[in-house]
Write an enzyme that holds these catalytic residues in place. Structure first.
Site, PDB file in Angstrom:
ATOM      1  N   ASP A   1       3.114  -4.611   7.944  1.00 36.59           N
ATOM      2  CA  ASP A   1       1.910  -3.803   7.777  1.00 36.59           C
ATOM      3  C   ASP A   1       0.730  -4.760   7.928  1.00 36.59           C
ATOM      4  OD1 ASP A   1      -0.336  -2.562   6.838  1.00 36.59           O
ATOM      5  OD2 ASP A   1       0.579  -1.774   5.008  1.00 36.59           O
TER       6      ASP A   1
ATOM      7  N   LYS B   1     -10.293  -0.923  10.669  1.00 34.70           N
ATOM      8  CA  LYS B   1     -10.373  -2.091   9.790  1.00 34.70           C
ATOM      9  C   LYS B   1     -10.666  -3.367  10.580  1.00 34.70           C
ATOM     10  CE  LYS B   1      -7.250  -0.113   6.339  1.00 34.70           C
ATOM     11  NZ  LYS B   1      -8.030   0.269   5.158  1.00 34.70           N
TER      12      LYS B   1
ATOM     13  N   GLN C   1      -4.398  -5.338   6.796  1.00 30.46           N
ATOM     14  CA  GLN C   1      -5.365  -6.310   6.264  1.00 30.46           C
ATOM     15  C   GLN C   1      -5.138  -7.700   6.842  1.00 30.46           C
ATOM     16  OE1 GLN C   1      -7.826  -5.312   4.354  1.00 30.46           O
ATOM     17  NE2 GLN C   1      -7.079  -3.281   3.760  1.00 30.46           N
TER      18      GLN C   1
ATOM     19  N   HIS D   1       0.879  -1.176   0.000  1.00 31.93           N
ATOM     20  CA  HIS D   1       0.000   0.000   0.000  1.00 31.93           C
ATOM     21  C   HIS D   1       0.915   1.225   0.000  1.00 31.93           C
ATOM     22  CE1 HIS D   1      -2.773   2.951   1.842  1.00 31.93           C
ATOM     23  NE2 HIS D   1      -3.761   2.160   1.454  1.00 31.93           N
TER      24      HIS D   1
ATOM     25  N   CYS E   1      -4.779   2.434  -3.672  1.00 31.54           N
ATOM     26  CA  CYS E   1      -3.504   2.934  -3.127  1.00 31.54           C
ATOM     27  C   CYS E   1      -2.366   1.948  -3.351  1.00 31.54           C
ATOM     28  CB  CYS E   1      -3.608   3.254  -1.639  1.00 31.54           C
ATOM     29  SG  CYS E   1      -4.673   4.630  -1.289  1.00 31.54           S
TER      30      CYS E   1
HETATM   31  N1  PMP Z   1      -1.748  -0.790   4.515  1.00 28.62           N
HETATM   32  C1  PMP Z   1      -2.700  -1.524   3.932  1.00 28.62           C
HETATM   33  C2  PMP Z   1      -2.366  -2.894   3.412  1.00 28.62           C
HETATM   34  C3  PMP Z   1      -3.997  -1.000   3.845  1.00 28.62           C
HETATM   35  O1  PMP Z   1      -4.954  -1.726   3.265  1.00 28.62           O
HETATM   36  C4  PMP Z   1      -4.268   0.281   4.353  1.00 28.62           C
HETATM   37  C5  PMP Z   1      -5.659   0.889   4.243  1.00 28.62           C
HETATM   38  N2  PMP Z   1      -6.260   0.742   3.004  1.00 28.62           N
HETATM   39  C6  PMP Z   1      -3.237   0.999   4.962  1.00 28.62           C
HETATM   40  C7  PMP Z   1      -1.985   0.426   5.025  1.00 28.62           C
HETATM   41  C8  PMP Z   1      -3.446   2.348   5.561  1.00 28.62           C
HETATM   42  O2  PMP Z   1      -4.343   2.282   6.613  1.00 28.62           O
HETATM   43  P1  PMP Z   1      -4.930   3.611   7.287  1.00 28.62           P
HETATM   44  O3  PMP Z   1      -5.440   4.437   6.156  1.00 28.62           O
HETATM   45  O4  PMP Z   1      -5.995   3.112   8.196  1.00 28.62           O
HETATM   46  O5  PMP Z   1      -3.804   4.275   7.993  1.00 28.62           O
END
Ligand code: PMP
Length: 406
Positions: free
Chosen positions: A200, A226, A203, A123, A364
């Site tokens: 990270d 999440k 997910q 991401h 993203c």
């Molecule tokens: N890493 C991953 C794999 C994600 O899916 C996301 C959210 N889509 C993020 C980081 C960022 O998370 P947040 O916007 O809640 O900080």
């Protein structure tokens, strides 16, 4: 607790809602998850009865709020099997957790010529902070590439990891491809080369058991929203020994022991990293979200979601002209796809009018898009409150999209 889907759905008021012409079908759980009543109610209760700033008051409300905030830290600690509460840092979410490490760990552990290893499936929040750090420190960013199944080319890991590698930052589960990475193996290999590892877990945490001690990761980051908790609260787990060596990331109230105009003595862990007024009610919400998940059982959730994802993948892939991106046998309940000759935005808009919420675009993860030569996908991300009947509606919806644009 038995896995009673009807009872579970009753816990999520938003799911009962009608949109344009029928009940909401929510398949955008990768972006954010819905909240059970227990989370909504506790937030209401704490704002109604106990709202008061933490750590700084001797009065009843402040002590009550502080206690609830620190209880939330203990719940997270137990949930991920950390060694101690001091290893649990409250942040605003995964993005802040990663930025904290990039700044603070980066400040003392990364020097000119060092290497940071990420992957092509990250991401943007697990790419950009490392690019910024590399620019600051004149370090080098290296990448583990993808194959066409949407898996990492881990055969190349031995070559990519060098004596200069100081950190490997890798996603537990890809938010676009659904791939579950073999993080335990990656961590072991990275450690053998003397590199630290950040996972990270944005997910990962909501779909399977995470045991940071067993994984032996140095950092694990995730977001409250999440995992059925509120927005604006997240976690950075870090090994105490490492966090102790890292300088504060932000300066301000609560992160200090004493301040004179000449010099500040920083507070101990975990407060050293929690400058300013924290999202204390958010932490209580996260506490209750985790308790909700624990009550059902993360293993039961994983089993149900895996079964549902298999059902959905089979049904969607049988539709002519549909291509699924991410075909690893080791996948989470995320299905990204495109429909031949139909733009993902168009498909998403038609599905929306059929009361089906899916996400469209790059999610993203622009490097993944570049790898597959596409500019976006339709992503259905499934949760334990989704049903096979809802999957059938999505399948019908995709067929309708094809009819309309065909
Ligand atoms: N890493 C991953 C794999 C994600 O899916 C996301 C959210 N889509 C993020 C980081 C960022 O998370 P947040 O916007 O809640 O900080």
């Amino acid at each position: 607790m038995d896995f009673d889907i009807n009872k579970i759905r009753e816990d999520f008021p938003i799911l009962k809602q009608n949109l344009y012409s029928g009940q909401l079908v929510y398949f955008d759980n990768g972006a954010t998850t819905q909240k059970p009543n227990s989370v909504i109610n506790i937030i209401n209760e704490y704002y109604s009865k106990y709202n008061s700033n933490i750590h700084r008051g001797v009065h009843y409300l402040s002590e009550k709020m502080t206690q609830a905030y620190e209880t939330a830290r203990k719940t997270v600690k137990t949930f991920i099997n950390a060694n101690s509460d001091t290893e649990i840092i409250f942040t605003s979410g995964t993005t802040e957790s990663i930025n904290l490490v990039a700044f603070s760990f980066g400040e003392i552990f990364i020097n000119e010529g060092d290497e940071i290893l990420i992957s092509e499936m990250e991401h943007h929040s697990n790419i950009v902070p490392w690019q910024m750090l590399c620019e600051r420190k004149k370090a080098k960013l290296k990448v583990i590439k993808l194959n066409h199944f949407g898996e990492l080319l881990l055969g190349e890991l031995d070559e990519l990891l060098t004596d200069k590698t100081k950190l490997v930052a890798i996603t537990h589960v890809s938010n676009t491809l659904g791939t579950i990475n073999p993080i335990k193996d990656i961590i072991k290999k990275a450690h053998a080369k003397g590199a630290y590892v950040l996972i990270d877990g944005a997910q990962g945490i909501q779909h399977q058991k995470v045991d940071v001690k067993d994984l032996d990761c140095d950092f694990y980051a995730f977001s409250g929203h999440k995992i059925y908790g509120p927005t604006g609260i997240g976690i950075l787990y870090g090994k105490e020994e490492l966090l102790n060596k890292m300088p504060p990331y932000k300066g301000g109230g609560d992160m200090i022991k004493s301040v004179t105009i000449e010099k500040t003595v920083y507070n101990e862990l975990p407060f050293k990293f929690e400058a300013g007024t924290s999202n204390f009610v958010g932490a209580v919400g996260l506490d209750h979200a985790i308790r909700y998940v624990q009550n059902i059982g993360i293993d039961k959730i994983a089993e149900y979601e895996s079964d549902l994802a298999t059902y959905a993948t089979d049904a969607i892939s049988r539709i002519e002209g549909v291509k699924i991106f991410g075909q690893s046998p080791n996948k989470s309940s995320i299905i990204s796809f495109n429909i031949e000759n139909i733009h993902h935005f168009d498909a998403g808009m038609v599905l929306d009018k059929m009361n089906i919420a899916v996400r469209t675009g790059t999610h993203c993860t622009e490097p993944i898009m570049k790898f597959f030569g596409i500019d976006g996908t339709i992503r259905a991300s499934l949760s334990f409150y989704n049903t096979k009947q809802e999957v059938d509606k999505l399948v019908e919806g995709i067929k309708k999209v094809k009819e309309l644009f065909g």
